[in-house]
Design a protein around this motif. Structure first.
Motif, mmCIF file in Angstrom:
data_model
loop_
_atom_site.group_PDB
_atom_site.id
_atom_site.type_symbol
_atom_site.label_atom_id
_atom_site.label_comp_id
_atom_site.label_asym_id
_atom_site.label_seq_id
_atom_site.Cartn_x
_atom_site.Cartn_y
_atom_site.Cartn_z
ATOM 1 N N UNK A 151 33.954 80.099 8.270
ATOM 2 C CA UNK A 151 33.081 81.348 8.889
ATOM 3 C C UNK A 151 33.767 82.513 8.388
ATOM 4 N N UNK A 152 33.124 83.480 7.442
ATOM 5 C CA UNK A 152 33.500 84.863 7.134
ATOM 6 C C UNK A 152 32.435 85.561 7.780
ATOM 7 N N UNK A 153 33.176 86.906 8.243
ATOM 8 C CA UNK A 153 32.303 87.825 8.861
ATOM 9 C C UNK A 153 31.439 88.333 7.781
ATOM 10 N N UNK A 154 31.924 88.235 6.530
ATOM 11 C CA UNK A 154 31.328 89.056 5.282
ATOM 12 C C UNK A 154 31.937 88.231 4.130
ATOM 13 N N UNK A 157 37.011 74.005 11.931
ATOM 14 C CA UNK A 157 36.208 75.040 11.574
ATOM 15 C C UNK A 157 37.121 76.121 11.759
ATOM 16 N N UNK A 158 36.945 77.119 10.754
ATOM 17 C CA UNK A 158 38.192 78.161 10.724
ATOM 18 C C UNK A 158 37.371 79.548 10.654
ATOM 19 N N UNK A 159 37.768 80.665 11.562
ATOM 20 C CA UNK A 159 37.276 81.709 11.339
ATOM 21 C C UNK A 159 37.973 82.634 10.478
ATOM 22 N N UNK A 160 37.696 82.834 9.422
ATOM 23 C CA UNK A 160 38.658 83.776 8.385
ATOM 24 C C UNK A 160 38.102 85.155 8.557
ATOM 25 N N UNK A 207 41.568 80.663 14.192
ATOM 26 C CA UNK A 207 41.236 82.002 13.513
ATOM 27 C C UNK A 207 42.403 81.736 12.583
ATOM 28 N N UNK A 208 42.052 81.764 11.039
ATOM 29 C CA UNK A 208 42.952 81.853 10.006
ATOM 30 C C UNK A 208 42.729 82.612 8.910
#
Length: 273
Positions: A46-49, A100-103, A245-246
């Protein structure tokens, strides 16, 4: 019609626009798939942008060209997206995930780290003193060394006792808000708006990510508290409990995805099955 900027972004990244939970015009999700084959281990990022996805997409393409059997699904919430509901709506399409990773979360000080816990957010009509966020001696020492250019008062204000501030909707509803770290009691009369998040640290997932960052950067990789919005990570738990988070350069992503492909995944399911 879908926002033209969202359509352009989908074209640039080669992605698909998925509807939001309510099927509205504003709140969709961009899905960019790099699939190697049906039934293979799958990782969601997942990217915030869109910029957050460039390194993992580059890494996936290079690894898949070299023969790694792994599928990557990169996600960007569009403005107005209710991420948790949208992920629930499209859960079967996304299928079974190894992790699932938050990038989209920045490293503290621009240095490689992994996240131990993140603060939630609370709202109250008037400020009240908060208890000090718990932090063990080792964590305090690591944080102090990691942020050596931070004054003690700054570390205390961010990580131990955040300051109250006027809420963004103060003019309309009044009140103040602040961060609430895990382990701090909710004050009487306060509304919990975002739940604090504590992430497991001694798991195969965190080991895989920590090894990848260490190998790619050549530096120690502490696991530290991180100021930031944990809501996207909470939402990712609708897809898999294995979340983290990665963030890192493409080489770190290559190593991380290679390590994740070796981890046992859940029983496979997807919309094609």
């Amino acid at each position: 019609m879908m926002n033209p900027a969202a359509l352009q972004l989908a074209a640039e990244l080669g992605g698909t626009l998925l509807s939001g939970a309510a099927g509205g015009l504003g709140g969709g999700l961009l899905l960019v798939e790099r699939n190697q084959g049906h039934g293979l281990p799958q990782v969601a990022v997942l990217g915030r942008g869109a910029a957050d996805l460039l390194a993992p997409l580059e890494a996936a393409e290079r690894l898949q060209a070299a023969g790694l059997q792994l599928n990557l699904m990169a996600l960007v919430p569009l403005p107005g997206c209710d991420l948790a509901s949208t992920l629930e709506l499209h859960r079967r399409r996304l299928g079974a995930l190894v992790a699932a990773l938050d990038a989209g979360l920045p490293w503290l000080g621009g240095k490689p780290m992994l996240v131990r816990r993140m603060p939630g957010r609370i709202h109250r009509a008037t400020p009240v003193p908060l208890a000090k966020a718990p932090m063990g001696p080792l964590e305090k020492t690591e944080l102090k060394a990691f942020l050596a250019d931070w004054e003690k008062d700054r570390r205390k204000m961010v990580f131990r006792r955040p300051e109250w501030r006027e809420a963004p909707d103060h003019a309309e509803h009044g009140g103040f808000e602040t961060e609430l770290w895990p382990g701090v009691p909710l004050p009487d009369g306060a509304e919990l708006r975002v739940t604090p998040l504590e992430l497991p640290c001694a798991t195969p997932l965190t080991d895989a990510l920590r090894v990848a960052l260490r190998a790619a950067t050549g530096t120690p990789v502490p696991i530290l508290p991180l100021p930031g919005d944990p809501a996207p990570l909470h939402a990712l738990r609708r897809l898999t409990p294995e979340i983290a988070a990665f963030r890192g350069p493409a080489r770190a992503w290559e190593l991380a995805l290679t390590n994740l492909a070796r981890l046992p995944g859940p029983p496979h399911f997807c919309a094609r099955c």
